[in-house]
Design a protein around this motif. Structure first.
Motif, mmCIF file in Angstrom:
data_model
loop_
_atom_site.group_PDB
_atom_site.id
_atom_site.type_symbol
_atom_site.label_atom_id
_atom_site.label_comp_id
_atom_site.label_asym_id
_atom_site.label_seq_id
_atom_site.Cartn_x
_atom_site.Cartn_y
_atom_site.Cartn_z
ATOM 1 N N GLN A 110 6.789 -49.866 99.676
ATOM 2 C CA GLN A 110 5.958 -50.540 98.681
ATOM 3 C C GLN A 110 5.499 -49.558 97.601
ATOM 4 O O GLN A 110 5.415 -49.904 96.420
ATOM 5 C CB GLN A 110 4.751 -51.208 99.354
ATOM 6 C CG GLN A 110 5.145 -52.426 100.170
ATOM 7 C CD GLN A 110 3.941 -53.046 100.887
ATOM 8 O OE1 GLN A 110 2.831 -52.577 100.769
ATOM 9 N NE2 GLN A 110 4.217 -54.109 101.641
ATOM 10 N N GLN A 145 8.423 -48.992 95.407
ATOM 11 C CA GLN A 145 8.627 -50.185 94.584
ATOM 12 C C GLN A 145 7.589 -50.241 93.463
ATOM 13 O O GLN A 145 7.918 -50.545 92.302
ATOM 14 C CB GLN A 145 8.542 -51.445 95.467
ATOM 15 C CG GLN A 145 8.873 -52.718 94.741
ATOM 16 C CD GLN A 145 8.802 -53.917 95.686
ATOM 17 O OE1 GLN A 145 8.476 -53.782 96.858
ATOM 18 N NE2 GLN A 145 9.115 -55.078 95.166
ATOM 19 N N ALA A 146 6.330 -49.916 93.789
ATOM 20 C CA ALA A 146 5.272 -49.925 92.774
ATOM 21 C C ALA A 146 5.552 -48.857 91.716
ATOM 22 O O ALA A 146 5.364 -49.102 90.503
ATOM 23 C CB ALA A 146 3.906 -49.694 93.426
ATOM 24 N N THR A 205 8.484 -47.652 90.910
ATOM 25 C CA THR A 205 9.628 -48.113 90.131
ATOM 26 C C THR A 205 9.180 -49.139 89.099
ATOM 27 O O THR A 205 9.582 -49.085 87.924
ATOM 28 C CB THR A 205 10.700 -48.705 91.060
ATOM 29 O OG1 THR A 205 11.058 -47.745 92.044
ATOM 30 C CG2 THR A 205 11.928 -49.134 90.291
ATOM 31 N N GLU A 206 8.325 -50.092 89.539
ATOM 32 C CA GLU A 206 7.827 -51.107 88.611
ATOM 33 C C GLU A 206 6.987 -50.458 87.508
ATOM 34 O O GLU A 206 7.083 -50.827 86.324
ATOM 35 C CB GLU A 206 7.009 -52.152 89.361
ATOM 36 C CG GLU A 206 7.836 -53.074 90.218
ATOM 37 C CD GLU A 206 6.981 -54.052 91.016
ATOM 38 O OE1 GLU A 206 5.749 -54.135 90.786
ATOM 39 O OE2 GLU A 206 7.550 -54.748 91.869
ATOM 40 N N LEU A 207 6.166 -49.465 87.928
ATOM 41 C CA LEU A 207 5.316 -48.786 86.952
ATOM 42 C C LEU A 207 6.167 -48.019 85.935
ATOM 43 O O LEU A 207 5.906 -48.061 84.721
ATOM 44 C CB LEU A 207 4.349 -47.833 87.665
ATOM 45 C CG LEU A 207 3.335 -47.100 86.797
ATOM 46 C CD1 LEU A 207 2.427 -48.085 86.058
ATOM 47 C CD2 LEU A 207 2.521 -46.136 87.621
ATOM 48 N N ARG A 208 7.200 -47.351 86.436
ATOM 49 C CA ARG A 208 8.094 -46.609 85.535
ATOM 50 C C ARG A 208 8.791 -47.555 84.557
ATOM 51 O O ARG A 208 8.921 -47.258 83.359
ATOM 52 C CB ARG A 208 9.138 -45.837 86.342
ATOM 53 C CG ARG A 208 8.587 -44.599 86.974
ATOM 54 C CD ARG A 208 9.673 -43.817 87.698
ATOM 55 N NE ARG A 208 9.063 -42.739 88.449
ATOM 56 C CZ ARG A 208 9.444 -42.334 89.626
ATOM 57 N NH1 ARG A 208 10.462 -42.930 90.234
ATOM 58 N NH2 ARG A 208 8.838 -41.338 90.231
ATOM 59 N N SER A 209 9.268 -48.681 85.102
ATOM 60 C CA SER A 209 9.966 -49.611 84.206
ATOM 61 C C SER A 209 8.993 -50.194 83.182
ATOM 62 O O SER A 209 9.349 -50.401 82.014
ATOM 63 C CB SER A 209 10.658 -50.709 84.998
ATOM 64 O OG SER A 209 9.722 -51.553 85.608
ATOM 65 N N GLU A 210 7.736 -50.426 83.618
ATOM 66 C CA GLU A 210 6.733 -50.949 82.678
ATOM 67 C C GLU A 210 6.401 -49.908 81.606
ATOM 68 O O GLU A 210 6.305 -50.219 80.420
ATOM 69 C CB GLU A 210 5.472 -51.341 83.458
ATOM 70 C CG GLU A 210 4.443 -51.976 82.611
ATOM 71 C CD GLU A 210 4.230 -53.429 82.954
ATOM 72 O OE1 GLU A 210 3.426 -54.030 82.267
ATOM 73 O OE2 GLU A 210 4.878 -53.954 83.877
ATOM 74 N N PRO A 239 4.790 -59.211 79.872
ATOM 75 C CA PRO A 239 4.413 -60.053 81.012
ATOM 76 C C PRO A 239 2.918 -60.381 80.955
ATOM 77 O O PRO A 239 2.146 -59.638 80.414
ATOM 78 C CB PRO A 239 4.728 -59.176 82.241
ATOM 79 C CG PRO A 239 4.972 -57.803 81.731
ATOM 80 C CD PRO A 239 5.213 -57.899 80.266
ATOM 81 N N ASN A 296 0.425 -60.079 82.979
ATOM 82 C CA ASN A 296 -0.319 -59.431 84.067
ATOM 83 C C ASN A 296 -1.692 -59.073 83.618
ATOM 84 O O ASN A 296 -2.082 -58.362 82.888
ATOM 85 C CB ASN A 296 0.418 -58.212 84.594
ATOM 86 C CG ASN A 296 1.655 -58.634 85.392
ATOM 87 O OD1 ASN A 296 1.761 -59.776 85.747
ATOM 88 N ND2 ASN A 296 2.556 -57.709 85.621
#
Length: 171
Positions: free
Chosen positions: A124, A127-128, A130-135, A169, A171
């Motif tokens: 997790q 994954q977080a 990775t999501e943060l990097r992509s954001e 997004p 969010n």
């Protein structure tokens, strides 16, 4: 008084005829008793003695058997107690072994669950990240686009900003 002395004297005097007949009567009585009474009496006594001896022998035998049964029962009771103690000891050992096995199994399960939770947390986290990097990359790209489009006219620039905001997004 003289009459009494005379009568008493006749009783104490010996009479040979009377003594003879008394002797014969006595001998006849002894013969009759020997023939009819002493035989049955002595055989009844012998029979009674035999019966008593047999009863005593049976009683002694029964007493010996009772003592033997009592000894056998005592041995059987001791064996049963020994077996019961062995069964209890085995049951306690099995219960202890089962408890130890259950404790080891539970500890292993806890370790496995901790490792699994650790792996899930790590996944997790990755994954977080990775999501943060992509954001962050998306925001950087968006900012770079804004800077590059700054040179575009104001109207086109406004349209690009509105489009970028719409693409973000919620969010």
């Amino acid at each position: 008084m003289t009459l009494f002395v005379l009568a008493a004297g006749g009783l104490l005097s010996t009479n040979a005829g009377l003594a003879f007949w008394l002797g014969i009567a006595f001998v006849l009585l002894l013969l009759l008793l020997g023939k009819f009474a002493w035989g049955p009496i002595t055989s009844a006594l012998a029979e009674r003695e035999t019966t008593i001896e047999e009863s005593m022998t049976r009683a002694e035998r029964a007493l010996a058997e009772a003592k033997q049964l009592q000894a056998d029962n005592e041995v059987a009771r001791r064996e049963a107690e020994g077996q019961a103690q062995a069964i209890l000891r085995d049951a306690r050992e099995q219960a202890s072994a089962q408890r130890d096995a259950d404790v080891a199994k539970t500890k292993a399960e806890i370790v496995r669950m901790q490792e699994s939770a650790q792996a899930d947390i790590e996944n997790q986290k990755q994954q977080a990240l990775t999501e943060l990097r992509s954001e962050v990359a998306a925001l950087a790209v968006g900012a770079a686009e804004k800077i590059l489009r700054k040179e575009i006219d104001a109207e086109a620039q406004r349209g690009l900003v509105d489009q970028f905001i719409a693409d973000l997004p919620q969010n």
